[in-house]
Scaffold this motif. Structure first.
Motif, PDB file in Angstrom:
ATOM      1  N   THR A 242       0.843  -1.198   0.000  1.00 25.70           N
ATOM      2  CA  THR A 242       0.000   0.000   0.000  1.00 25.70           C
ATOM      3  C   THR A 242       0.882   1.255   0.000  1.00 25.70           C
ATOM      4  N   THR A 243       1.942   1.217   0.778  1.00 31.58           N
ATOM      5  CA  THR A 243       2.875   2.349   0.817  1.00 31.58           C
ATOM      6  C   THR A 243       3.466   2.598  -0.567  1.00 31.58           C
ATOM      7  N   PHE A 244       3.807   1.519  -1.282  1.00 28.97           N
ATOM      8  CA  PHE A 244       4.376   1.664  -2.618  1.00 28.97           C
ATOM      9  C   PHE A 244       3.396   2.365  -3.560  1.00 28.97           C
TER      10      PHE A 244
ATOM     11  N   LYS B 298      -3.967  -2.353   7.702  1.00 29.90           N
ATOM     12  CA  LYS B 298      -3.741  -3.587   6.969  1.00 29.90           C
ATOM     13  C   LYS B 298      -4.787  -3.643   5.861  1.00 29.90           C
ATOM     14  N   THR B 299      -4.395  -3.974   4.658  1.00 33.36           N
ATOM     15  CA  THR B 299      -5.359  -4.077   3.565  1.00 33.36           C
ATOM     16  C   THR B 299      -6.147  -5.368   3.742  1.00 33.36           C
ATOM     17  N   VAL B 300      -7.486  -5.259   3.761  1.00 38.11           N
ATOM     18  CA  VAL B 300      -8.277  -6.460   4.036  1.00 38.11           C
ATOM     19  C   VAL B 300      -9.085  -6.953   2.840  1.00 38.11           C
TER      20      VAL B 300
ATOM     21  N   ALA C 276      13.901  -2.335   0.687  1.00 38.79           N
ATOM     22  CA  ALA C 276      15.314  -2.533   0.355  1.00 38.79           C
ATOM     23  C   ALA C 276      16.244  -1.801   1.317  1.00 38.79           C
ATOM     24  N   ASP C 277      15.694  -0.803   2.028  1.00 36.67           N
ATOM     25  CA  ASP C 277      16.534  -0.047   2.971  1.00 36.67           C
ATOM     26  C   ASP C 277      16.932  -0.879   4.186  1.00 36.67           C
ATOM     27  N   THR C 278      16.341  -2.069   4.337  1.00 32.73           N
ATOM     28  CA  THR C 278      16.680  -2.883   5.496  1.00 32.73           C
ATOM     29  C   THR C 278      17.845  -3.842   5.214  1.00 32.73           C
TER      30      THR C 278
HETATM   31  N1  LIG Z   1      11.756   0.097   6.164  1.00 28.90           N
HETATM   32  C1  LIG Z   1      10.743   0.200   5.317  1.00 28.90           C
HETATM   33  N2  LIG Z   1       9.477   0.160   5.776  1.00 28.90           N
HETATM   34  C2  LIG Z   1       8.455   0.272   4.898  1.00 28.90           C
HETATM   35  C3  LIG Z   1       8.684   0.413   3.510  1.00 28.90           C
HETATM   36  N3  LIG Z   1       7.490   0.489   2.873  1.00 28.90           N
HETATM   37  C4  LIG Z   1       6.549   0.406   3.850  1.00 28.90           C
HETATM   38  N4  LIG Z   1       7.112   0.282   5.078  1.00 28.90           N
HETATM   39  C5  LIG Z   1       6.421   0.160   6.362  1.00 28.90           C
HETATM   40  O1  LIG Z   1       5.894  -1.159   6.486  1.00 28.90           O
HETATM   41  C6  LIG Z   1       4.634  -1.148   7.162  1.00 28.90           C
HETATM   42  C7  LIG Z   1       3.572  -1.845   6.339  1.00 28.90           C
HETATM   43  O2  LIG Z   1       3.318  -1.116   5.165  1.00 28.90           O
HETATM   44  P1  LIG Z   1       2.014  -1.321   4.257  1.00 28.90           P
HETATM   45  O3  LIG Z   1       2.183  -0.462   3.084  1.00 28.90           O
HETATM   46  O4  LIG Z   1       0.784  -1.191   5.061  1.00 28.90           O
HETATM   47  O5  LIG Z   1       2.209  -2.859   3.879  1.00 28.90           O
HETATM   48  P2  LIG Z   1       1.204  -3.777   3.019  1.00 28.90           P
HETATM   49  O6  LIG Z   1       2.060  -4.690   2.219  1.00 28.90           O
HETATM   50  O7  LIG Z   1       0.222  -2.966   2.309  1.00 28.90           O
HETATM   51  O8  LIG Z   1       0.511  -4.609   4.192  1.00 28.90           O
HETATM   52  P3  LIG Z   1      -0.867  -5.460   4.080  1.00 28.90           P
HETATM   53  O9  LIG Z   1      -1.891  -4.568   3.524  1.00 28.90           O
HETATM   54  O10 LIG Z   1      -1.137  -5.910   5.473  1.00 28.90           O
HETATM   55  O11 LIG Z   1      -0.557  -6.624   3.201  1.00 28.90           O
HETATM   56  C8  LIG Z   1       4.339   0.310   7.441  1.00 28.90           C
HETATM   57  O12 LIG Z   1       4.718   0.592   8.755  1.00 28.90           O
HETATM   58  C9  LIG Z   1       5.219   1.075   6.462  1.00 28.90           C
HETATM   59  O13 LIG Z   1       5.606   2.336   6.928  1.00 28.90           O
HETATM   60  C10 LIG Z   1      10.046   0.449   3.052  1.00 28.90           C
HETATM   61  O14 LIG Z   1      10.358   0.558   1.871  1.00 28.90           O
HETATM   62  N5  LIG Z   1      11.015   0.333   3.988  1.00 28.90           N
END
Ligand SMILES: Nc1nc2c(ncn2[C@@H]2O[C@H](COP(=O)(O)OP(=O)(O)OP(=O)(O)O)[C@@H](O)[C@H]2O)c(=O)[nH]1
Ligand SMILES: [Mg+2]
Length: 380
Positions: free
Chosen positions: A44-46, A71-73, A178-180
């Motif tokens: 979702t963040t992407f 969380k995406t449901v 990737a930053d991890t």
């Molecule tokens: N370190 C890091 N954290 C990230 C990155 N992208 C997202 N996050 C964090 O990871 C957590 C989950 O992010 P979401 O975008 O909700 O993940 P999601 O894949 O949509 O999760 P679901 O909807 O539950 O499947 C959040 O706290 C974000 O801030 C990234 O590139 N690097």
């Protein structure tokens, strides 16, 4: 199909042979992108990062912010219009719930695969109508698969899901967060992922590399070499050590920048999706993936006949497989029991035979004794 000459800064389509360009430009192009992967990997963040770095205004602004930490449901569809130069793209992004984080959630990728099939099905049915006007088309042109940055290798679950996706859509693997990982670990991880993809025969999107001019060819090679794309997603603007405001993630050691080629492949991926290979992604979906689906359906059904859900439903196949496994196990168990019982019987038979033999020889002895006694009686 190759998208034709490609410009480095504008959208590829602006450079198509004139006529085609006019037609596409007038109607605009529909492009559908989907994100899939385990929970919490930043899908979702992407999407939000892609929107904020690509489109100034987009619909569902409020919804986007509400989505941030949740969380995406369910499967969520967001539409946005993207205008670059004179060209319009109607971008549809499909966000999907993450899977795999707990036992009950392991199979929740099945509806995602079904969703992809359903879009092909729906398009095919519209094509079969006598009046083929404007169609509702949600066929997925590109599917990003998010891989957990473990630093080890792909998990069995990843392999299973990627195989099913790769045979249906243009699958583009990406390494989440990737930053991890350190740059070295990231390189090693990428190499391992590529090896597993090859060894497991997972079909991933291969973009055409050859182009009309040398610099485009070089750029395409450069883009493809980065696969699986390392991604950093962020909705925050942060300040770098040298005072620039950028999309990124702030750490004590500095900033991981989304749009910095030295930090991740976000730009390369966006370039491939939105600029250089959008038309190829659309064309291969139409000519390869949709065509494969259509032909498979034509072979198993009569014209206009509804889809036999059960036969091509991956969930059903899964159930069938586990049922078959259970059945085979049961048969094996029974066979073992039978064999043990048989051996027991043989041993029992041997024991009885031996008893019988000894009884026989005992009788023989007694008979001999009897004979001897009778003989001595007669002599007396
Ligand atoms: N370190 C890091 N954290 C990230 C990155 N992208 C997202 N996050 C964090 O990871 C957590 C989950 O992010 P979401 O975008 O909700 O993940 P999601 O894949 O949509 O999760 P679901 O909807 O539950 O499947 C959040 O706290 C974000 O801030 C990234 O590139 N690097
Ligand atoms: Mg999500």
């Amino acid at each position: 199909m190759s998208p034709g000459p490609i410009s480095t800064n504008g959208i590829g389509i602006a450079n198509l042979p004139n006529q085609r360009h006019k037609i596409v430009a007038k109607r605009g192009t529909n492009f559908t992108l989907m994100v899939v992967g385990e929970s919490g990997l930043g899908k979702t963040t992407f999407i939000n990062t892609l929107f904020t770095t690509t489109i100034k205004e987009h619909k569902n602004q409020n919804k986007r912010h509400a989505k941030q930490t949740d969380k995406t449901v369910e499967i969520e569809i967001t539409k946005a219009e993207l205008e670059e130069k004179t060209f319009q793209v109607k971008l549809t992004v499909i966000d999907t719930p993450g899977f795999g984080d707990y036992v009950n959630n392991r199979d929740s990728w099945l509806p995602i695969v079904e969703f992809i099939d359903d879009q092909h099905e729906s398009y095919m049915r519209q094509e079969q109508q006598p009046h083929r006007g404007e169609k509702l088309d949600l066929r997925v042109h590109s599917c990003l698969y998010f891989i957990r940055p473990t630093g080890h290798t792909l998990k069995p679950l990843d392999i299973e899901v990627m195989k099913r996706l790769g045979s249906r859509v243009n699958l583009i693997p990406v390494i989440a967060k990737a930053d991890t990982l350190t740059p070295n670990d990231l390189e090693t991880f990428k190499r391992r992922v590529r090896e597993v993809i090859a060894a497991q025969n997972i079909q991933v999107y291969q973009c055409p590399i050859e182009s009309d001019d040398e610099s485009s060819t070089k750029r395409n090679m450069n883009i493809m070499a980065a696969m699986p794309f390392a991604i950093i997603g962020s909705e925050q603007d942060v300040t770098t050590a040298d005072g620039r405001r950028v999309k990124g993630r702030q750490y004590s050691w500095g900033v991981a920048e989304v749009e910095n080629e030295d930090h991740c492949d976000f730009q390369k991926l966006r370039q491939l999706l939105i600029r250089t290979h959008m038309l190829d992604l659309i064309a291969t979906t139409e000519e390869t993936h949709y065509e494969t689906y259509r032909q498979a359906q034509m072979e198993t059904r009569k014209f206009g006949e509804p889809k036999q859900k059960k036969l091509d439903n991956p969930k059903f196949k899964e159930e069938e497989e586990s049922l078959r496994k259970r059945f085979t196990e049961q048969v094996k168990l029974e066979e073992n029991r039978f064999r043990q019982w048989e051996q027991h019987l043989i041993a029992e038979r041997d024991r009885l035979n031996k008893d019988l033999e000894s009884e026989h020889s005992h009788i023989k002895d007694l008979e001999g004794e009897l004979e001897r006694l009778q003989a001595s009686m007669r002599r007396k």
